[in-house]
Motif scaffolding. Sequence first.
Motif, short mmCIF file in Angstrom:
data_model
loop_
_atom_site.label_atom_id
_atom_site.label_comp_id
_atom_site.label_asym_id
_atom_site.label_seq_id
_atom_site.Cartn_x
_atom_site.Cartn_y
_atom_site.Cartn_z
N GLN A 1 0.81 -1.22 0.00
CA GLN A 1 0.00 0.00 0.00
C GLN A 1 0.85 1.27 0.00
O GLN A 1 0.36 2.35 -0.37
N PHE A 2 2.14 1.14 0.36
CA PHE A 2 3.00 2.32 0.42
C PHE A 2 3.86 2.50 -0.83
O PHE A 2 4.57 3.49 -0.96
N ASP A 3 3.82 1.51 -1.74
CA ASP A 3 4.58 1.59 -2.99
C ASP A 3 6.09 1.65 -2.73
O ASP A 3 6.81 2.41 -3.37
N PHE A 4 6.56 0.85 -1.79
CA PHE A 4 7.98 0.79 -1.48
C PHE A 4 8.68 -0.23 -2.39
O PHE A 4 8.04 -1.14 -2.94
N VAL A 5 9.99 -0.11 -2.51
CA VAL A 5 10.83 -1.05 -3.23
C VAL A 5 11.59 -1.90 -2.21
O VAL A 5 12.04 -1.39 -1.19
N SER A 6 11.71 -3.19 -2.47
CA SER A 6 12.45 -4.07 -1.57
C SER A 6 13.91 -4.16 -2.00
O SER A 6 14.22 -4.26 -3.19
N ALA A 7 14.81 -4.16 -1.03
CA ALA A 7 16.25 -4.15 -1.30
C ALA A 7 16.77 -5.48 -1.82
O ALA A 7 17.90 -5.55 -2.30
N MET A 8 15.95 -6.53 -1.71
CA MET A 8 16.38 -7.88 -2.10
C MET A 8 17.62 -8.27 -1.27
O MET A 8 17.56 -8.21 -0.06
N MET A 9 18.73 -8.62 -1.90
CA MET A 9 19.90 -9.09 -1.16
C MET A 9 20.98 -8.01 -1.02
O MET A 9 22.12 -8.30 -0.69
N HIS A 10 20.61 -6.75 -1.22
CA HIS A 10 21.58 -5.65 -1.13
C HIS A 10 21.59 -5.07 0.28
O HIS A 10 20.54 -4.76 0.84
N ASN A 11 22.79 -4.91 0.85
CA ASN A 11 22.88 -4.23 2.13
C ASN A 11 22.62 -2.74 1.92
O ASN A 11 22.54 -2.26 0.78
N PRO A 12 22.44 -1.96 2.98
CA PRO A 12 22.07 -0.55 2.80
C PRO A 12 23.04 0.25 1.95
O PRO A 12 22.61 1.07 1.11
N GLN A 13 24.35 0.05 2.13
CA GLN A 13 25.31 0.85 1.37
C GLN A 13 25.30 0.50 -0.12
O GLN A 13 25.44 1.39 -0.98
N LYS A 14 25.10 -0.76 -0.44
CA LYS A 14 25.01 -1.13 -1.85
C LYS A 14 23.65 -0.76 -2.44
O LYS A 14 23.54 -0.42 -3.62
N SER A 15 22.61 -0.80 -1.61
CA SER A 15 21.30 -0.34 -2.06
C SER A 15 21.37 1.12 -2.47
O SER A 15 20.76 1.53 -3.48
N ARG A 16 22.10 1.90 -1.72
CA ARG A 16 22.25 3.33 -2.05
C ARG A 16 22.93 3.49 -3.41
O ARG A 16 22.49 4.29 -4.25
N ILE A 17 24.02 2.74 -3.63
CA ILE A 17 24.72 2.81 -4.92
C ILE A 17 23.78 2.44 -6.06
O ILE A 17 23.70 3.14 -7.09
N LEU A 18 23.04 1.35 -5.89
CA LEU A 18 22.17 0.89 -6.96
C LEU A 18 21.02 1.85 -7.21
O LEU A 18 20.65 2.11 -8.36
N LEU A 19 20.45 2.41 -6.14
CA LEU A 19 19.32 3.34 -6.33
C LEU A 19 19.77 4.63 -7.01
O LEU A 19 19.05 5.16 -7.87
N MET A 20 20.95 5.13 -6.70
CA MET A 20 21.44 6.32 -7.38
C MET A 20 21.53 6.10 -8.88
O MET A 20 21.15 6.97 -9.68
N LEU A 21 22.02 4.94 -9.27
CA LEU A 21 22.11 4.62 -10.69
C LEU A 21 20.74 4.33 -11.28
O LEU A 21 20.43 4.73 -12.41
#
Length: 347
Positions: free
Chosen positions: A309-329
């Motif tokens: 209901q919040f339209d969030f994305v799940s990080a899957m197997m990425h830790n927070p610091q790698k999630s940040r890298i991937l989301l920026m790209l």
Amino acid sequence: MLLNRRRLIMHAREQNKPNIKIVATGGTIASRGSNSLSLTDYGAGLGLQPIGIQALIDAVPEIEAFANISGEQIFNVGSSKLSIENLLALSKRCNELLSSEAVDGMVITHGTDTLEETAYFLNLVVKSDKPVVLVASMRPATGLSADGPLNLVNAVALAASVESKGKGVLVCMNDQICSAFGVSKAHTTNVSAFQCPDTGFLGYMQNSKPFFTSAPLKRHTYQSEFDISNLDTLPRVEVNYTTLGSDGLIIDAVVAFGAKGIINAGVGHSNMPDATLKSLEQAREKGVIVVIGSRTGAGIVTPMGKYDQFDFVSAMMHNPQKSRILLMLALTKASDTKAIQRIFSEY
């Protein structure tokens, strides 16, 4: 001993060897301590000048047994000081070098603090199947039992191996071969600090020869859709670290300061206090992409109904610091959550 080392090198020069470029960015592997027992307090902060790329190469002549070596100094700082602009500059230079027929592979010397972020960034934007190996050390070059020299020898041997081709960006530390996707720094000071908690190691170095046991399946390098050739900056993405009783004030603040994305490092399986959830919901309503992850350091966070209901994305197997890298790209390619979730699933 020195004579035997030189004989080894002279013998290797008679063989047909690949051309490996060593690109230096600084870090502990190029740092000096005040004495041989100064293993955790060293570097420019103490007024000790870092070691340049040529001195680093000259100190380990064994690397010439595996490849024709040339070096380039692009930065010479601790990796905690690097910026996104530095990553863009490094990545563009890597693509330039790897596009040359005169370069068969690359080794990048780096600090350990943010090595996993640089490795993963390169894994997403390097446009070549040639081997790229990041290497570092946990102890300064002047330290007793310094780990840098053997790590560098192994990294060059790995980059020179035909078996490394097409496997994406690799990290070589402590005789272990890691994928950029799987690797994470898991200890502050130990020489075995780098681990792959979810994926396991890709293999091991024995007597400076790689023995692979697996290969990465996630999209990377020449398979990647990301292109940073014309980018000078990336969208702002921040990480919110959730703790017991934390509220949403930090989330509200980063939204006010223009964050385009937020990685929420939740407790356990991405859980969070109600106040944190409320702020993330409000951030999403303002167009900010919210990725729900975990602070645990291992495990997968797949899409869950309670967050639909919040339209969030799940990080899957990425830790927070790698999630940040991937989301920026990802934000350079897409703005809707379905497309971004697809990216988090494929990379």
